[in-house]
Design an enzyme around this catalytic site. Structure first.
Site, short mmCIF file in Angstrom:
data_model
loop_
_atom_site.label_atom_id
_atom_site.label_comp_id
_atom_site.label_asym_id
_atom_site.label_seq_id
_atom_site.Cartn_x
_atom_site.Cartn_y
_atom_site.Cartn_z
N CYS A 220 74.33 40.17 28.51
CA CYS A 220 75.22 40.75 27.49
C CYS A 220 76.60 40.96 28.10
O CYS A 220 76.79 40.85 29.30
CB CYS A 220 74.64 42.07 26.99
N CYS B 54 82.63 46.77 26.91
CA CYS B 54 81.63 47.50 26.13
C CYS B 54 81.66 48.99 26.47
O CYS B 54 81.43 49.37 27.62
CB CYS B 54 80.23 46.95 26.37
N LYS C 182 69.51 42.98 10.43
CA LYS C 182 69.63 41.61 10.95
C LYS C 182 68.55 40.70 10.37
O LYS C 182 67.37 41.06 10.36
CB LYS C 182 69.52 41.63 12.47
N ARG D 176 84.76 40.07 15.89
CA ARG D 176 83.56 39.23 15.81
C ARG D 176 83.56 38.48 14.48
O ARG D 176 83.81 39.08 13.44
CB ARG D 176 82.33 40.13 15.91
N LYS E 163 72.71 49.03 11.01
CA LYS E 163 72.83 47.57 10.94
C LYS E 163 71.51 46.94 10.48
O LYS E 163 70.43 47.53 10.67
CB LYS E 163 73.22 47.01 12.30
N CYS F 175 72.79 48.11 29.41
CA CYS F 175 72.24 49.39 28.96
C CYS F 175 71.01 49.08 28.11
O CYS F 175 70.76 47.92 27.79
CB CYS F 175 73.29 50.20 28.17
N CYS G 226 71.30 44.04 23.94
CA CYS G 226 72.03 42.98 23.24
C CYS G 226 71.66 41.58 23.73
O CYS G 226 71.91 40.60 23.04
CB CYS G 226 73.53 43.20 23.38
N ARG H 271 74.12 41.79 8.97
CA ARG H 271 75.00 41.12 9.95
C ARG H 271 74.89 39.61 9.82
O ARG H 271 74.19 39.09 8.97
CB ARG H 271 74.56 41.54 11.36
FE1 SRM Z 1 74.81 44.53 20.53
C1 SRM Z 1 76.15 47.63 20.34
C2 SRM Z 1 77.57 43.38 22.02
C3 SRM Z 1 73.70 41.39 20.05
C4 SRM Z 1 71.67 45.75 19.94
N1 SRM Z 1 76.59 45.37 21.02
C5 SRM Z 1 76.97 46.66 20.81
C6 SRM Z 1 78.45 46.84 21.12
C7 SRM Z 1 79.23 46.59 19.86
C8 SRM Z 1 78.82 48.16 21.81
C9 SRM Z 1 79.27 49.32 20.95
O1 SRM Z 1 78.59 49.67 19.97
O2 SRM Z 1 80.32 49.89 21.27
C10 SRM Z 1 78.64 45.67 22.15
C11 SRM Z 1 80.07 45.12 22.28
C12 SRM Z 1 80.30 44.61 23.68
C13 SRM Z 1 81.54 43.84 23.84
O3 SRM Z 1 82.46 44.32 24.55
O4 SRM Z 1 81.66 42.74 23.30
C14 SRM Z 1 77.57 44.73 21.70
N2 SRM Z 1 75.57 42.74 20.84
C15 SRM Z 1 76.69 42.46 21.56
C16 SRM Z 1 76.81 40.97 21.83
C17 SRM Z 1 78.26 40.47 21.86
C18 SRM Z 1 76.08 40.67 23.15
C19 SRM Z 1 76.33 39.35 23.78
O5 SRM Z 1 76.45 39.36 24.99
O6 SRM Z 1 76.37 38.32 23.10
C20 SRM Z 1 75.95 40.43 20.67
C21 SRM Z 1 76.74 40.22 19.42
C22 SRM Z 1 75.87 39.78 18.32
C23 SRM Z 1 76.58 39.32 17.08
O7 SRM Z 1 77.25 38.30 17.15
O8 SRM Z 1 76.41 39.95 16.03
C24 SRM Z 1 74.99 41.59 20.48
N3 SRM Z 1 73.03 43.72 19.99
C25 SRM Z 1 72.75 42.39 19.95
C26 SRM Z 1 71.34 42.18 19.86
C27 SRM Z 1 70.62 40.82 19.89
C28 SRM Z 1 70.32 40.29 18.53
O9 SRM Z 1 70.73 40.84 17.51
O10 SRM Z 1 69.65 39.26 18.49
C29 SRM Z 1 70.75 43.43 19.86
C30 SRM Z 1 69.24 43.72 19.85
C31 SRM Z 1 68.61 43.53 18.53
C32 SRM Z 1 68.73 44.77 17.71
O11 SRM Z 1 69.72 44.91 16.99
O12 SRM Z 1 67.85 45.63 17.80
C33 SRM Z 1 71.83 44.39 19.92
N4 SRM Z 1 74.05 46.37 20.14
C34 SRM Z 1 72.73 46.66 19.99
C35 SRM Z 1 72.58 48.09 19.88
C36 SRM Z 1 71.25 48.85 19.70
C37 SRM Z 1 70.91 49.00 18.27
C38 SRM Z 1 69.73 49.90 18.05
O13 SRM Z 1 69.04 49.71 17.06
O14 SRM Z 1 69.49 50.80 18.81
C39 SRM Z 1 73.88 48.64 20.00
C40 SRM Z 1 74.26 50.12 19.97
C41 SRM Z 1 74.36 50.66 18.59
O15 SRM Z 1 74.28 49.95 17.59
O16 SRM Z 1 74.51 51.88 18.50
C42 SRM Z 1 74.78 47.54 20.18
FE1 SF4 Z 2 77.00 46.90 25.79
FE2 SF4 Z 2 74.53 47.75 26.20
FE3 SF4 Z 2 74.99 45.83 24.42
FE4 SF4 Z 2 75.24 45.29 26.95
S1 SF4 Z 2 73.32 45.91 25.96
S2 SF4 Z 2 76.73 44.76 25.37
S3 SF4 Z 2 76.00 47.17 27.79
S4 SF4 Z 2 75.68 47.92 24.27
#
Ligand code: SRM
Ligand code: SF4
Length: 567
Positions: A426, A432, A207, A73, A205, A471, A475, A142
């Protein structure tokens, strides 16, 4: 007795500022993976170790190790990409990635399926293109997101400059990145100090996102620290600070929940850098380091109290925040097609389904964007809704850009349904590791079925925000969808309804753990009622609350409404 630290805290502490044994793991030819501990540290360098989940079972049967590969990323503050950078990312996606380029919901690129041996040349090429992957993931600040649409060119330029400044100045300082990926000098002796992050970085993390009202296209209330730009007399007067947003939750665990950020006050541009740094520093010192599920700022605030946090912030800053200034958001999501800027330049927003830039049938998105990058003299902006803006186009160049767009089947935005234009999914399966259900791969199917129902009710053009997540981590920021599907298991989702169209009210669960027929059956009568009874300009989410479909107040904090200062 202080609570026991989570294992990751020990890994970070032992890592010598994010080095661990990553170098040795990368050099090991016996496996396509690296050690478990190093996978945690690698995130801080912008990469996740993954394996193809479609092939997991088959490879297990064949007694092969999982098909390991890495997601990479980039860190692209404000989502700004020059044409030259675009061509570099495009080449890397072609040479090293398995599924094209992917625009994320935080305005950056991901590459999937990069093999271990290709990580170093890929990261080095990104660096030489004047971009980076440092801190794109991990327990750090981030990618800083910012409203990408440069219509108000002066204000936007300042907003972007702030996103870039915060991103650069609050990034980790470790030289491990240079050492591992860019043949920098090997560290001898003690690692360099990290002034903001220390040895163990943040608990989780962090943001930051910057929005310019009336457009909330970055979902500012979903950020740990949301910055709401306040314009007065045509100039940037400063920013309202909104703290404690976050989307992640765990099914069945009520101690975890999505939460919208709360507005706590206003700072001038001169005060912003210090305020952002101190919010991060307090979270560094106060955040929960024993249970990662509770480590985000939103839990720190609910545990300690927002007023207590604010008082600590003012104490550390040595000045009081000013009262929040009035603001009003009209909508989130992107607006498609051409828009003109104050400076006479033009911007074209294109819809990219799920942000995936690939050539598929008549839609040749990767090739089309490559062609655009070859001729475009302005820049590109990635949006938080996974789309792309061809920005800063001279009026004379519009026809040429339109021709390339049409020739590559990228002009779908002209014909798409209102729901399709506003859908986000997502990544989920197959890359993922946390996905419980399909999301990106399910979007085309579910959209088609929903569109059939919408057409039946004469609602094909109605803009309705649909968000899919595989899930509950959220995201795609599903809790801000007027309709959202949150994955529970293969083919099963929670159906959530009732967010507004400006990212200021979350939805609530309407049906739990249901399959597609149940989802369609639940939505169909609601579409019928909406078609018959909506008021002019009324959004689907607002309609559901007004007419009592969503009548039961959800328990705190599901319906927490961001404190909005009325304009
Ligand atoms: Fe996310 C984890 C993809 C935006 C909340 N996110 C992940 C992981 C890295 C899975 C992992 O930990 O193994 C996913 C990788 C999937 C893949 O195969 O690419 C993943 N997140 C993404 C992306 C690529 C979704 C998308 O379809 O675009 C986004 C990449 C953002 C970036 O460029 O930095 C992405 N993730 C978000 C957002 C939206 C935002 O930030 O505006 C959120 C919700 C906001 C937030 O952070 O609360 C988000 N991602 C999470 C979480 C839950 C965090 C939490 O506080 O509970 C996880 C799981 C974790 O961190 O343990 C996670
Ligand atoms: Fe993976 Fe869940 Fe984030 Fe979708 S919402 S990319 S399934 S961690």
């Amino acid at each position: 007795m202080p609570p026991k630290l989570s294992e990751l805290e020990h890994i970070k502490e032992r890592s010598r500022q994010l080095r661990g044994s990553i170098a040795a793991g990368l050099a090991d030819p016996v496996t396509g993976s690296i050690s478990e501990a190093d996978t945690k540290l690698l995130k801080f360098h912008g990469s996740y170790q993954q394996d193809d989940r479609d092939l997991r079972e088959e490879r297990r049967r064949q007694k092969l190790e999982p098909l390991y590969a890495f997601m990479l990323r980039a860190r692209l503050p404000g989502g700004v990409v020059t044409p030259a950078q675009w061509l570099v990312f495009d080449r890397l996606a072609t040479d090293y990635a398995s599924s094209g380029l992917r625009i994320t919901t935080r305005q950056t690129f991901q590459l999937h399926g990069v093999l271990k041996g290709n990580l170093k040349p890929t990261i080095a090429a990104i660096h030489h293109a004047m971009a980076s992957t440092i801190a794109a993931c991990g327990d750090v600040l981030r990618n800083v997101v910012a409203t990408p649409l440069p219509e108000q060119s002066g204000l936007h330029a300042q907003a972007y400059a702030w996103a870039a400044k915060l991103s650069a100045e609050l990034a980790p300082q470790t030289t491990a990145y240079l050492e591992l990926w860019l043949d920098g000098e090997k560290l001898v002796g003690e690692p360099e100090p990290e002034p903001l992050y220390g040895k163990i970085y943040l608990p989780r993390k962090f943001k930051i996102g910057l929005a310019i009202p009336p457009l909330n296209d970055i979902d500012v209330f979903a950020q740990d620290l949301g910055l709401i730009a306040i314009e007065e007399d045509g100039r940037l007067a400063g920013f309202n600070l909104a703290i404690g947003g976050g989307m992640g939750a765990t099914h069945g665990d009520p101690t975890t929940y999505p939460r919208l950020a709360e507005v706590i006050g206003f700072v001038t541009p001169e005060q912003l850098r210090a305020a952002a740094e101190e919010v991060i520093a307090i979270q560094r010192d106060w955040g929960d380091r024993s249970e990662r599920k509770h480590a985000r700022l939103k839990y720190t605030l609910d545990h300690r109290g927002t007023e207590v946090f604010k008082a600590e912030l003012e104490r550390r800053l040595g000045f009081a925040l000013q009262p929040a200034r009035a603001f009003r958001f009209d909508h989130n999501g992107d607006r498609y097609g051409w828009t003109g800027g104050e400076d006479g330049r033009w911007h074209l927003t294109l819809h990219i389904e799920s942000g995936r830039l690939l050539d598929r049938g008549p839609q040749r998105l990767q090739s089309g964007m490559r062609e655009l990058a070859r001729v475009h003299t302005g820049d590109f902006r990635l949006t938080c809704n996974q789309n792309v803006i061809v920005a800063n186009v001279d009026a004379d160049d519009r026809a040429r850009i339109d021709a390339i767009v049409a020739a590559h089947g990228m002009d779908g935005y002209r014909r798409q349904s209102g729901m399709r234009r506003h859908a986000i999914a997502c990544v989920a399966l197959p890359t993922c590791g946390l996905a419980m259900a399909e999301s990106e791969r399910y979007l085309p199917t579910v959209l088609e079925r929903l569109e059939a129902r919408l057409e039946h009710h004469g609602l094909l053009d109605a803009p309705i925000l649909l968000r899919l997540s595989g899930c509950p981590n959220g995201c795609s920021r599903p809790y801000l969808g007027e309709i959202a599907l949150v994955g529970r298991a293969i083919g099963r989702y929670d159906l959530r309804l009732g967010a507004d169209f400006s990212g200021q009210r979350m939805n609530v669960t309407y049906r739990e753990n249901v399959d597609e027929p149940a989802i369609l059956d639940a939505l169909d009568p609601l579409f019928a009622a909406y078609a018959a009874g909506r008021e002019p300009g009324e959004g689907f989410g607002d309609f559901l609350w007004r007419t009592g479909v969503l009548a039961t107040p959800a328990p705190r904090p599901e319906r927490r409404i961001a404190a909005q200062v009325p304009a």
